[in-house]
Design an enzyme around this catalytic site. Sequence first.
Site, PDB file in Angstrom:
ATOM      1  N   THR A   1      -4.995   8.460   9.855  1.00 27.74           N
ATOM      2  CA  THR A   1      -6.280   7.886  10.268  1.00 27.74           C
ATOM      3  C   THR A   1      -6.310   7.551  11.746  1.00 27.74           C
ATOM      4  OG1 THR A   1      -7.640   5.899  10.062  1.00 27.74           O
ATOM      5  CG2 THR A   1      -5.348   5.652   9.517  1.00 27.74           C
TER       6      THR A   1
ATOM      7  N   TYR B   1      -4.271  -1.532   7.308  1.00 26.38           N
ATOM      8  CA  TYR B   1      -4.546  -0.151   6.880  1.00 26.38           C
ATOM      9  C   TYR B   1      -3.941   0.847   7.882  1.00 26.38           C
ATOM     10  CZ  TYR B   1      -7.104   4.193   6.243  1.00 26.38           C
ATOM     11  OH  TYR B   1      -7.419   5.517   6.078  1.00 26.38           O
TER      12      TYR B   1
END
Length: 340
Positions: A126, A153
């Site tokens: 990501t 995350y």
Amino acid sequence: MDKRNILITGGAGYIGSHVAKQLLQATSHNITILDNLSTGSAKTLDTLRSIREFAFVELDLKEFAQVASLLNAGNFDTIIHFAASIVVPESVTNPIKYYMNNTVNTTNLISCAVESDVKRFIFSSTAAVYGEPTNLPETGIDENYLTNPINPYGMSKLMSERVLQDTANANKEFKFVIFRYFNVAGADINYTDDKLTPRIGQSFPNATHLIKIASECATAKRAKMAIFGDDFNTVDGTGVRDYIHVDDLADAHIKAIDYLQENASDIFNAGYGKGYSVKEVIETMKKVTNADFTVDIAPRRAGDPAALISNNTKIKSKMNWSPKYNDLALICQSAFEWEK
Ligand code: UDP
């Protein structure tokens, strides 16, 4: 093209199902989908089955012994690993969930892959690994930009990247492609007729992502939405992101399978290299759907950087990737049609 045995983890989920769709449609590879169906859906699997047959294993990656048996028996040559928790604000309030589901389970999967002689590993990472870019370069963030996640995350994914890199360094037969996704949105483009009628899309129960939320407002499933912060240092004060259509992203994964046949392990940004603000996205959604809905201004959300825009030179030149749906209106329209 060689016929391969491919395992897709999270293949009933949003991005995984679009990759599965393309593989089932355009290749003759043997496909196995692993999913715990926590956010992925059985309905999506039925839709995929209408393309052609594949194997399905309902399993949570935390079941290490069962994952090991599956890989031992499966004779897979490629793993495409999507299964993960993906909500930034939730990772801030529940970091352990993210380190367990994303980092620990991925580390186990990599370990089983090496044990079972799997040669290729394609990993969903990501843009959150870049954190809050200071002095965002005019040409976007390239893959050598400093990684410095500002939420669990992003860190959980960066740690998995590192495990992959170290594992590949220690095992010459094992290669990876890491994709750092920018903001993935939209739904299945299927131009078999002249209408946009997505068969699969994002069906996450408690949506948090901007385009999904805006499409829920446009279909009147949701009465109103909020802009999280209008005091960022951006064009109009709202957060800026690089939105990429899920079918273009899926295509990059298909390319990665053959890429690894000839080339070394590498990391690629996956984005269009163009940013849109939250306000621009909402305006576009309203315009293409002819809908109006209330938008409030709310405080900033924990863990949100001001702007993330990719430099996508590397994926275009080295992987020969050329996006087809590079159009915010089309992204919004497909998300809306799916939502309907
Ligand atoms: N956002 C917003 N309202 C929403 C959902 C998201 O203003 O209801 C903003 C969010 O603060 C960020 C951008 O939209 O600036 C993209 O957020 P999203 O959750 O879609 O993806 P992220 O970049 O967090 O992975």
